[in-house]
Design an enzyme around this catalytic site. Structure first.
Site, PDB file in Angstrom:
ATOM      1  N   THR A 127      -5.898  -7.493  10.911  1.00  0.00           N
ATOM      2  CA  THR A 127      -5.954  -6.710  10.001  1.00  0.00           C
ATOM      3  C   THR A 127      -5.223  -4.845  10.319  1.00  0.00           C
ATOM      4  O   THR A 127      -4.430  -4.093   9.759  1.00  0.00           O
ATOM      5  CB  THR A 127      -7.495  -6.343  10.033  1.00  0.00           C
ATOM      6  OG1 THR A 127      -8.015  -7.267   9.165  1.00  0.00           O
ATOM      7  CG2 THR A 127      -7.773  -5.107   8.979  1.00  0.00           C
TER       8      THR A 127
ATOM      9  N   ARG B 132       2.779  -6.739   8.754  1.00  0.00           N
ATOM     10  CA  ARG B 132       1.904  -5.588   9.901  1.00  0.00           C
ATOM     11  C   ARG B 132       2.047  -5.059  11.000  1.00  0.00           C
ATOM     12  O   ARG B 132       2.227  -4.338  11.797  1.00  0.00           O
ATOM     13  CB  ARG B 132       0.120  -5.969  10.269  1.00  0.00           C
ATOM     14  CG  ARG B 132      -0.763  -6.048   8.186  1.00  0.00           C
ATOM     15  CD  ARG B 132      -1.933  -6.309   8.441  1.00  0.00           C
ATOM     16  NE  ARG B 132      -2.541  -5.547   7.287  1.00  0.00           N
ATOM     17  CZ  ARG B 132      -3.680  -6.379   6.732  1.00  0.00           C
ATOM     18  NH1 ARG B 132      -4.115  -7.341   7.826  1.00  0.00           N
ATOM     19  NH2 ARG B 132      -3.962  -5.586   5.505  1.00  0.00           N
TER      20      ARG B 132
ATOM     21  N   ARG C 270      -1.655 -14.081   4.027  1.00  0.00           N
ATOM     22  CA  ARG C 270      -2.461 -13.882   5.188  1.00  0.00           C
ATOM     23  C   ARG C 270      -1.529 -13.746   6.353  1.00  0.00           C
ATOM     24  O   ARG C 270      -1.971 -12.933   7.490  1.00  0.00           O
ATOM     25  CB  ARG C 270      -3.921 -14.090   5.084  1.00  0.00           C
ATOM     26  CG  ARG C 270      -4.551 -14.213   4.140  1.00  0.00           C
ATOM     27  CD  ARG C 270      -5.158 -12.813   3.825  1.00  0.00           C
ATOM     28  NE  ARG C 270      -6.065 -12.241   4.886  1.00  0.00           N
ATOM     29  CZ  ARG C 270      -7.019 -11.137   4.568  1.00  0.00           C
ATOM     30  NH1 ARG C 270      -7.032 -10.268   3.692  1.00  0.00           N
ATOM     31  NH2 ARG C 270      -7.885 -11.132   5.632  1.00  0.00           N
TER      32      ARG C 270
ATOM     33  N   TYR D  16     -12.658  -2.519  -3.571  1.00  0.00           N
ATOM     34  CA  TYR D  16     -12.825  -2.269  -2.138  1.00  0.00           C
ATOM     35  C   TYR D  16     -14.911  -2.129  -2.485  1.00  0.00           C
ATOM     36  O   TYR D  16     -15.815  -1.278  -1.064  1.00  0.00           O
ATOM     37  CB  TYR D  16     -12.604  -1.161  -1.585  1.00  0.00           C
ATOM     38  CG  TYR D  16     -10.938  -1.620  -0.817  1.00  0.00           C
ATOM     39  CD1 TYR D  16     -10.757  -2.749   0.290  1.00  0.00           C
ATOM     40  CD2 TYR D  16     -10.051  -0.973  -1.046  1.00  0.00           C
ATOM     41  CE1 TYR D  16      -9.481  -3.306   0.324  1.00  0.00           C
ATOM     42  CE2 TYR D  16      -8.520  -1.178  -0.832  1.00  0.00           C
ATOM     43  CZ  TYR D  16      -8.520  -2.270  -0.033  1.00  0.00           C
ATOM     44  OH  TYR D  16      -6.845  -2.868   0.558  1.00  0.00           O
TER      45      TYR D  16
ATOM     46  N   HIS E  28      -2.386  -5.602   1.253  1.00  0.00           N
ATOM     47  CA  HIS E  28      -3.627  -6.191   0.784  1.00  0.00           C
ATOM     48  C   HIS E  28      -3.087  -7.703   0.568  1.00  0.00           C
ATOM     49  O   HIS E  28      -1.929  -7.843  -0.351  1.00  0.00           O
ATOM     50  CB  HIS E  28      -3.764  -5.570  -0.467  1.00  0.00           C
ATOM     51  CG  HIS E  28      -5.359  -6.043  -0.375  1.00  0.00           C
ATOM     52  ND1 HIS E  28      -6.781  -6.661  -0.350  1.00  0.00           N
ATOM     53  CD2 HIS E  28      -5.712  -7.372  -1.619  1.00  0.00           C
ATOM     54  CE1 HIS E  28      -7.300  -7.405  -0.671  1.00  0.00           C
ATOM     55  NE2 HIS E  28      -6.488  -7.513  -1.824  1.00  0.00           N
TER      56      HIS E  28
ATOM     57  N   ASN F 182      -2.004   0.095   6.979  1.00  0.00           N
ATOM     58  CA  ASN F 182      -1.348  -1.098   7.634  1.00  0.00           C
ATOM     59  C   ASN F 182      -0.862  -1.905   6.398  1.00  0.00           C
ATOM     60  O   ASN F 182      -0.727  -3.275   6.682  1.00  0.00           O
ATOM     61  CB  ASN F 182      -2.273  -2.400   8.022  1.00  0.00           C
ATOM     62  CG  ASN F 182      -3.653  -2.148   6.493  1.00  0.00           C
ATOM     63  OD1 ASN F 182      -3.650  -1.326   5.767  1.00  0.00           O
ATOM     64  ND2 ASN F 182      -5.157  -2.954   6.968  1.00  0.00           N
TER      65      ASN F 182
ATOM     66  N   LYS G 162       0.867  -1.557  -0.262  1.00  0.00           N
ATOM     67  CA  LYS G 162      -0.257   0.114  -0.415  1.00  0.00           C
ATOM     68  C   LYS G 162       1.021   1.151  -0.301  1.00  0.00           C
ATOM     69  O   LYS G 162       2.076   1.180  -0.104  1.00  0.00           O
ATOM     70  CB  LYS G 162      -1.230  -0.292   1.436  1.00  0.00           C
ATOM     71  CG  LYS G 162      -2.216  -1.286   1.341  1.00  0.00           C
ATOM     72  CD  LYS G 162      -3.135  -1.500   2.533  1.00  0.00           C
ATOM     73  CE  LYS G 162      -3.946  -2.318   1.992  1.00  0.00           C
ATOM     74  NZ  LYS G 162      -4.730  -1.712   3.527  1.00  0.00           N
TER      75      LYS G 162
ATOM     76  N   GLU H  83      -8.900 -10.465  -8.036  1.00  0.00           N
ATOM     77  CA  GLU H  83      -8.284  -9.728  -8.084  1.00  0.00           C
ATOM     78  C   GLU H  83      -6.829  -9.328  -8.603  1.00  0.00           C
ATOM     79  O   GLU H  83      -6.528  -8.209  -9.417  1.00  0.00           O
ATOM     80  CB  GLU H  83      -8.030  -9.125  -6.190  1.00  0.00           C
ATOM     81  CG  GLU H  83      -9.230  -9.263  -5.600  1.00  0.00           C
ATOM     82  CD  GLU H  83      -8.788  -9.074  -4.379  1.00  0.00           C
ATOM     83  OE1 GLU H  83      -7.384  -9.712  -3.553  1.00  0.00           O
ATOM     84  OE2 GLU H  83      -9.259  -8.931  -2.852  1.00  0.00           O
TER      85      GLU H  83
ATOM     86  N   PHE I 181     -15.662   3.279   7.353  1.00  0.00           N
ATOM     87  CA  PHE I 181     -13.713   3.925   7.244  1.00  0.00           C
ATOM     88  C   PHE I 181     -13.480   3.886   5.653  1.00  0.00           C
ATOM     89  O   PHE I 181     -12.569   4.136   4.433  1.00  0.00           O
ATOM     90  CB  PHE I 181     -12.867   2.590   7.567  1.00  0.00           C
ATOM     91  CG  PHE I 181     -13.335   1.388   6.869  1.00  0.00           C
ATOM     92  CD1 PHE I 181     -12.482   0.843   6.446  1.00  0.00           C
ATOM     93  CD2 PHE I 181     -13.969   1.063   8.068  1.00  0.00           C
ATOM     94  CE1 PHE I 181     -13.066  -0.505   5.647  1.00  0.00           C
ATOM     95  CE2 PHE I 181     -13.904  -0.987   7.290  1.00  0.00           C
ATOM     96  CZ  PHE I 181     -13.988  -1.487   6.326  1.00  0.00           C
TER      97      PHE I 181
END
Ligand code: IDP
Ligand code: MG
Length: 156
Positions: free
Chosen positions: A91, A102, A85, A49, A115, A112, A9, A126, A57
């Protein structure tokens, strides 16, 4: 073999963590089969998203994801989705365990860093959103037989 979509990100790119985060995936034995730096448009962020559209948010999330370039990666391996993950951690940066990306690189709940697709269905969708034809490669790795036990013919 699974392929998953990973996005570093804007905060990860701006803070100079591209190399360190990519190294974690390579160190684990996962294979980078697609990679590019890009600026996410508002339309792409909204599509990606869409499931969060009604969440409080959401506007901040779209603003964040479009605020500065991201690095998108296609990452391949056995159970690559679940492994990625786990490597990402929970998260919220404030809750993510030490040892996770993270957990080690951030404290924010919205900024964070990363993704990762959360299911095979999400990964396929995706990857199609972020990579065009020919941008996710099929390539043999010389070290494959040392990353996986291939003695039975399939990766173990
Ligand atoms: P995930 O990225 O761990 O799959 P999701 O629940 O799918 O988490 O949320 C997508 C993204 O939205 C998160 O990575 C984070 O950037 C942001 N987000 C989720 N929940 C919150 C929140 O409560 N406050 C601020 N940002 C949030
Ligand atoms: Mg999610």
């Amino acid at each position: 073999m699974e392929t998953t979509l990973i996005i570093l990100k804007p905060d990860a790119v701006q803070r100079g963590f591209i190399g360190r985060i990519i190294s974690r995936f390579e160190d684990k034995g996962l294979q980078i089969v697609g990679c590019k730096l890009m600026q996410i448009s508002s339309e792409l962020a909204a599509t990606h998203y869409a499931a969060h559209k009604e969440r409080p948010f959401y506007p901040g999330l779209v603003k964040f994801m479009t605020s500065s370039p991201v690095l998108v990666m296609a990452v391949r391996g056995m159970d690559a989705i679940a492994i990625s993950r786990k490597m990402m951690g929970a998260t919220f940066g404030s809750k993510a365990d030490p040892g996770t990306i993270r957990g080690d690189f951030g404290v924010s709940n919205s900024f964070n860093l990363i993704h990762g697709s959360d299911s095979p269905e999400a990964a396929e969708k995706e990857l199609g959103l972020f990579f065009g034809a020919g941008e996710v490669l099929e390539m043999d790795r010389a070290i494959e037989g040392w990353v996986y036990d291939m003695s039975a013919g399939t990766p173990e």
